[in-house]
Design a protein around this motif. Structure first.
Motif, PDB file in Angstrom:
ATOM      1  N   MET A 142     -17.001  12.556   6.032  1.00 33.13           N
ATOM      2  CA  MET A 142     -16.883  12.121   4.642  1.00 33.13           C
ATOM      3  C   MET A 142     -16.355  13.256   3.770  1.00 33.13           C
ATOM      4  SD  MET A 142     -20.329   9.726   4.352  1.00 33.13           S
ATOM      5  CE  MET A 142     -20.041   9.176   2.651  1.00 33.13           C
ATOM      6  N   GLN A 143     -16.723  14.477   4.115  1.00 31.53           N
ATOM      7  CA  GLN A 143     -16.190  15.620   3.366  1.00 31.53           C
ATOM      8  C   GLN A 143     -14.712  15.833   3.662  1.00 31.53           C
ATOM      9  OE1 GLN A 143     -19.087  18.747   4.272  1.00 31.53           O
ATOM     10  NE2 GLN A 143     -20.696  17.263   3.803  1.00 31.53           N
ATOM     11  N   ASP A 144     -14.271  15.544   4.907  1.00 33.98           N
ATOM     12  CA  ASP A 144     -12.840  15.509   5.200  1.00 33.98           C
ATOM     13  C   ASP A 144     -12.144  14.529   4.257  1.00 33.98           C
ATOM     14  OD1 ASP A 144     -13.240  17.157   7.450  1.00 33.98           O
ATOM     15  OD2 ASP A 144     -13.182  15.495   8.881  1.00 33.98           O
ATOM     16  N   ALA A 145     -12.727  13.341   4.136  1.00 31.24           N
ATOM     17  CA  ALA A 145     -12.117  12.273   3.348  1.00 31.24           C
ATOM     18  C   ALA A 145     -11.955  12.679   1.890  1.00 31.24           C
ATOM     19  CB  ALA A 145     -12.957  11.003   3.456  1.00 31.24           C
ATOM     20  N   MET A 146     -12.962  13.290   1.315  1.00 36.11           N
ATOM     21  CA  MET A 146     -12.867  13.737  -0.078  1.00 36.11           C
ATOM     22  C   MET A 146     -11.765  14.775  -0.237  1.00 36.11           C
ATOM     23  SD  MET A 146     -13.898  13.913  -3.278  1.00 36.11           S
ATOM     24  CE  MET A 146     -15.567  13.443  -3.691  1.00 36.11           C
ATOM     25  N   ASN A 147     -11.718  15.736   0.687  1.00 41.73           N
ATOM     26  CA  ASN A 147     -10.723  16.801   0.593  1.00 41.73           C
ATOM     27  C   ASN A 147      -9.306  16.235   0.652  1.00 41.73           C
ATOM     28  OD1 ASN A 147      -8.866  18.953   1.899  1.00 41.73           O
ATOM     29  ND2 ASN A 147     -10.656  20.152   1.316  1.00 41.73           N
ATOM     30  N   LEU A 148      -9.079  15.288   1.551  1.00 39.77           N
ATOM     31  CA  LEU A 148      -7.747  14.710   1.704  1.00 39.77           C
ATOM     32  C   LEU A 148      -7.412  13.742   0.584  1.00 39.77           C
ATOM     33  CD1 LEU A 148      -5.171  14.243   3.364  1.00 39.77           C
ATOM     34  CD2 LEU A 148      -6.462  12.553   4.715  1.00 39.77           C
ATOM     35  N   GLY A 149      -8.402  12.987   0.131  1.00 46.42           N
ATOM     36  CA  GLY A 149      -8.138  11.907  -0.815  1.00 46.42           C
ATOM     37  C   GLY A 149      -7.520  12.372  -2.115  1.00 46.42           C
ATOM     38  N   TRP A 150      -8.116  13.370  -2.768  1.00 45.75           N
ATOM     39  CA  TRP A 150      -7.583  13.779  -4.071  1.00 45.75           C
ATOM     40  C   TRP A 150      -6.229  14.459  -3.928  1.00 45.75           C
ATOM     41  CZ3 TRP A 150      -6.550  18.826  -5.419  1.00 45.75           C
ATOM     42  CH2 TRP A 150      -7.203  19.843  -4.702  1.00 45.75           C
ATOM     43  N   LYS A 151      -5.980  15.081  -2.777  1.00 46.78           N
ATOM     44  CA  LYS A 151      -4.687  15.740  -2.558  1.00 46.78           C
ATOM     45  C   LYS A 151      -3.578  14.706  -2.358  1.00 46.78           C
ATOM     46  CE  LYS A 151      -6.898  19.871  -0.697  1.00 46.78           C
ATOM     47  NZ  LYS A 151      -7.232  20.686   0.479  1.00 46.78           N
ATOM     48  N   LEU A 152      -3.856  13.685  -1.539  1.00 47.77           N
ATOM     49  CA  LEU A 152      -2.887  12.603  -1.392  1.00 47.77           C
ATOM     50  C   LEU A 152      -2.608  11.935  -2.732  1.00 47.77           C
ATOM     51  CD1 LEU A 152      -3.942  10.766   1.914  1.00 47.77           C
ATOM     52  CD2 LEU A 152      -1.717  11.805   1.442  1.00 47.77           C
ATOM     53  N   ALA A 212       0.827  -1.204   0.000  1.00 47.53           N
ATOM     54  CA  ALA A 212       0.000   0.000   0.000  1.00 47.53           C
ATOM     55  C   ALA A 212       0.863   1.258   0.000  1.00 47.53           C
ATOM     56  CB  ALA A 212      -0.921   0.004   1.211  1.00 47.53           C
ATOM     57  N   GLU A 213       0.327   2.284  -0.652  1.00 46.87           N
ATOM     58  CA  GLU A 213       0.916   3.613  -0.564  1.00 46.87           C
ATOM     59  C   GLU A 213       0.297   4.400   0.589  1.00 46.87           C
ATOM     60  OE1 GLU A 213       1.622   5.177  -4.916  1.00 46.87           O
ATOM     61  OE2 GLU A 213      -0.146   3.860  -4.866  1.00 46.87           O
ATOM     62  N   VAL A 214      -0.948   4.081   0.911  1.00 45.71           N
ATOM     63  CA  VAL A 214      -1.647   4.714   2.023  1.00 45.71           C
ATOM     64  C   VAL A 214      -2.306   3.624   2.860  1.00 45.71           C
ATOM     65  CG1 VAL A 214      -3.463   6.328   2.738  1.00 45.71           C
ATOM     66  CG2 VAL A 214      -2.110   6.802   0.682  1.00 45.71           C
ATOM     67  N   ILE A 215      -2.159   3.724   4.181  1.00 44.21           N
ATOM     68  CA  ILE A 215      -2.885   2.853   5.104  1.00 44.21           C
ATOM     69  C   ILE A 215      -3.948   3.701   5.791  1.00 44.21           C
ATOM     70  CG2 ILE A 215      -2.754   1.471   7.214  1.00 44.21           C
ATOM     71  CD1 ILE A 215       0.144   0.802   6.432  1.00 44.21           C
ATOM     72  N   VAL A 216      -5.166   3.215   5.776  1.00 44.43           N
ATOM     73  CA  VAL A 216      -6.284   3.875   6.455  1.00 44.43           C
ATOM     74  C   VAL A 216      -6.717   2.980   7.606  1.00 44.43           C
ATOM     75  CG1 VAL A 216      -8.631   4.749   6.239  1.00 44.43           C
ATOM     76  CG2 VAL A 216      -7.043   4.987   4.321  1.00 44.43           C
ATOM     77  N   VAL A 217      -6.767   3.530   8.808  1.00 41.67           N
ATOM     78  CA  VAL A 217      -7.238   2.773   9.962  1.00 41.67           C
ATOM     79  C   VAL A 217      -8.692   3.166  10.224  1.00 41.67           C
ATOM     80  CG1 VAL A 217      -6.885   2.229  12.393  1.00 41.67           C
ATOM     81  CG2 VAL A 217      -4.915   2.707  10.932  1.00 41.67           C
ATOM     82  N   GLY A 218      -9.590   2.197  10.079  1.00 43.54           N
ATOM     83  CA  GLY A 218     -11.018   2.444  10.294  1.00 43.54           C
ATOM     84  C   GLY A 218     -11.807   2.297   9.012  1.00 43.54           C
ATOM     85  N   ALA A 219     -12.816   1.402   9.037  1.00 41.54           N
ATOM     86  CA  ALA A 219     -13.636   1.142   7.847  1.00 41.54           C
ATOM     87  C   ALA A 219     -15.075   1.578   8.064  1.00 41.54           C
ATOM     88  CB  ALA A 219     -13.583  -0.339   7.463  1.00 41.54           C
ATOM     89  N   GLY A 220     -15.257   2.726   8.735  1.00 46.03           N
ATOM     90  CA  GLY A 220     -16.560   3.362   8.750  1.00 46.03           C
ATOM     91  C   GLY A 220     -16.753   4.142   7.464  1.00 46.03           C
ATOM     92  N   PRO A 221     -17.795   4.956   7.370  1.00 52.10           N
ATOM     93  CA  PRO A 221     -18.029   5.719   6.144  1.00 52.10           C
ATOM     94  C   PRO A 221     -16.855   6.612   5.755  1.00 52.10           C
ATOM     95  CG  PRO A 221     -19.976   5.762   7.538  1.00 52.10           C
ATOM     96  CD  PRO A 221     -18.891   5.125   8.344  1.00 52.10           C
ATOM     97  N   VAL A 222     -16.157   7.169   6.745  1.00 50.03           N
ATOM     98  CA  VAL A 222     -15.054   8.085   6.437  1.00 50.03           C
ATOM     99  C   VAL A 222     -13.873   7.328   5.839  1.00 50.03           C
ATOM    100  CG1 VAL A 222     -13.412   9.731   7.428  1.00 50.03           C
ATOM    101  CG2 VAL A 222     -15.785   9.698   8.217  1.00 50.03           C
TER     102      VAL A 222
END
Length: 503
Positions: A298-308, A5-15
């Protein structure tokens, strides 16, 4: 246990799931670690706001959620009698979508599977770390230890976030002082219309149908307001509280879930430490008022996702990641304030003065301006980012009015007679240069890797006056305008937006 993986996400809720999907859309290899072996059947969140639906529409999957939910044209602020009217919001989705969080998670997990996300359930993260080159995560799964490495780590692991604590990020705020009760129960004699919201000197209550005979009953009971959140809720206790507030308990029986929640309100001091980021409840917790928590996360996630994704694909400098905290921490601070205000109105307003305050504010909300302001705030439609991200963006008042502005899904009309919608051209997660005047075609290139940009020339029916003097809009992958490009004619006629005008 290995991972590339290039990114590890901890937590599989909606975010965490939405972040993983956003990364995978861009081809980023992502592993999601979730301690729960199975999804949780109970749903803390029941509301998806219109801005969250817009985000899903930006990636072409909103229809999946609309098919499983029920649109509701209004919302509430602090349970006041005057409802928030979302029809004032310029969007294809001027409503909230009633959809259980369990369904939202199912749909996001299915989408993640289609995109090839590596989701590992039953994986308990016990330690994390980072250096200047990357991050690592250690833990156990099925009794066996694991250690994974990646470029970046995101904690979407909830209010007690281990990622946040091990990164040493402070979680500042106010401890719980008041609590309320929640029960998913069956009702022999549900209220008229099957739903109810009321408040009085005895407390406040909402009843919401969940399907069949099952209802969610939420009670703020003035007599039980100081009970610690750890004290279990019983059916008898929920019934008694409901009778005190509503005069009857609607024949409640056969509970499926009973819980207690508090007004604890905290905000992470920062959303980033080096290569470690926070999103959702790991970054902000509050009274669950107005259905905002999951949506802001979820809006946090969108903002961070495309930038990463842009940084990992070499299309943007790593400094772009600084803008995640710069843009989203103020949103978390605004959430902190509005939920505290709602807490005061819902949980500390039982005396005559408090009841008078509620009645006065409810009357004021009948005015369209205040109602629209609160509707935009709670829905996320009102978020506007303060600065352009791209260097060399045109300056001046004429262009500044576009910077950071959210765009709805405009219909577009092309020169060959075909039609499309704005969001169609953002589905790949790239930037968009929307050329709204023929003279701009081929003459303007934003400070971006060309492989990360779609260019479209089209008219926007019904928006001519709004777009007067604009040659193009440079739109971020999350649907916000980075900056506008003025026409040469608007510069020579005195429009105060001269830099980089199209010639």
């Amino acid at each position: 246990m290995t991972s590339n993986a290039e990114v590890i996400v901890v937590g599989a809720g909606p975010v965490g799931l939405l972040l993983a999907c956003e990364l995978a859309v861009a081809g980023v290899r992502v592993t999601v670690l979730e301690r729960r072996a199975e999804t949780v059947p109970q749903s803390r969140a029941l509301t998806m706001h219109g801005r969250t639906l817009e985000m899903l529409a930006l990636r072409g999957v909103a229809g999946r959620f609309l098919a499983r939910g029920m649109p509701i044209p209004s919302g509430h602020f602090a349970g006041l009698p005057t409802r928030l009217d979302f029809s004032a919001c310029d969007s294809t989705y001027p409503f909230t979508l009633f959809i259980p969080q369990s369904v939202t998670e199912q749909l996001l997990e299915a989408w993640a599977g289609e995109l090839g996300v590596d989701l590992r359930r039953g994986a308990t993260v016990e330690a994390t770390g980072q250096d200047e080159d990357g991050v690592w995560v250690g833990g156990t799964q099925a009794g066996s230890p694991f250690r994974l490495a990646a470029r970046y780590l995101v904690g979407a692991d909830g209010a007690r976030s281990l990622v946040r604590r091990q990164a040493g990020i402070a979680f500042d705020g106010l401890a719980a002082t008041k609590t309320a009760m929640l029960g998913d129960v069956r009702l022999h004699t549900p209220p008229p219309g099957r739903a109810i919201s009321l408040g009085n000197s005895a407390g406040g209550m909402m009843v919401v149908p969940l399907g069949g005979e099952l209802y969610r009953v939420i009670v703020v009971d003035a007599q039980e307001i100081d009970v610690p959140v750890e004290v279990p809720v019983t059916l008898e206790g929920l019934s008694a509280a409901t009778r005190r507030v509503a005069g009857e308990d609607f024949g409640m029986h056969s509970p499926e879930w009973l819980s207690r929640f508090s007004n604890q309100t905290c905000l992470a001091q920062s959303y980033r430490k080096g290569r470690i980021f926070l999103a959702g409840d790991a970054a902000h917790i509050h009274l669950p008022a107005g259905g905002q928590g999951m949506n802001v996360g979820m809006q946090d996630a969108m903002n961070l996702g495309w930038k990463l994704a842009g940084v990992l694909r070499g299309r943007a400098d790593a400094s772009l990641l600084d803008s995640y905290e710069g843009e989203r921490h103020p949103v978390g601070a605004a959430l902190y304030r509005n939920t505290l205000a709602q807490s005061a109105l819902m949980m500390d307003s039982f005396d005559p003065a408090g009841q008078a305050l509620r009645a006065t504010l409810s009357d004021l909300m009948k005015g369209p301006e205040l109602n629209a302001t609160l509707a935009h705030d709670l829905s996320g439609f009102g978020i506007r980012y303060p600065a352009a991200l791209l260097s060399g963006a045109p300056e001046g008042d004429g262009c500044a009015r576009w910077i950071g502005r959210r765009l709805p899904d405009w219909p577009l009309q092309h020169a060959d007679g075909t039609a499309s919608s704005l969001y169609e051209h953002l589905a790949s997660g790239r930037w968009l240069v929307l050329q709204v005047d023929g003279e701009v075609q081929g003459h303007y290139q934003p400070a971006l890797d060309g492989a990360w940009v779609n260019v479209v020339t089209a008219l926007v029916p019904g928006r001519a006056a709004e777009l007067d003097g604009v040659a193009a809009l440079v739109v971020r992958p999350d649907g916000y305008v980075d900056h506008a490009v003025p026409l040469r004619s608007s510069v020579t006629s005195g429009n105060p937006c001269p830099a980089q005008a199209v010639t």
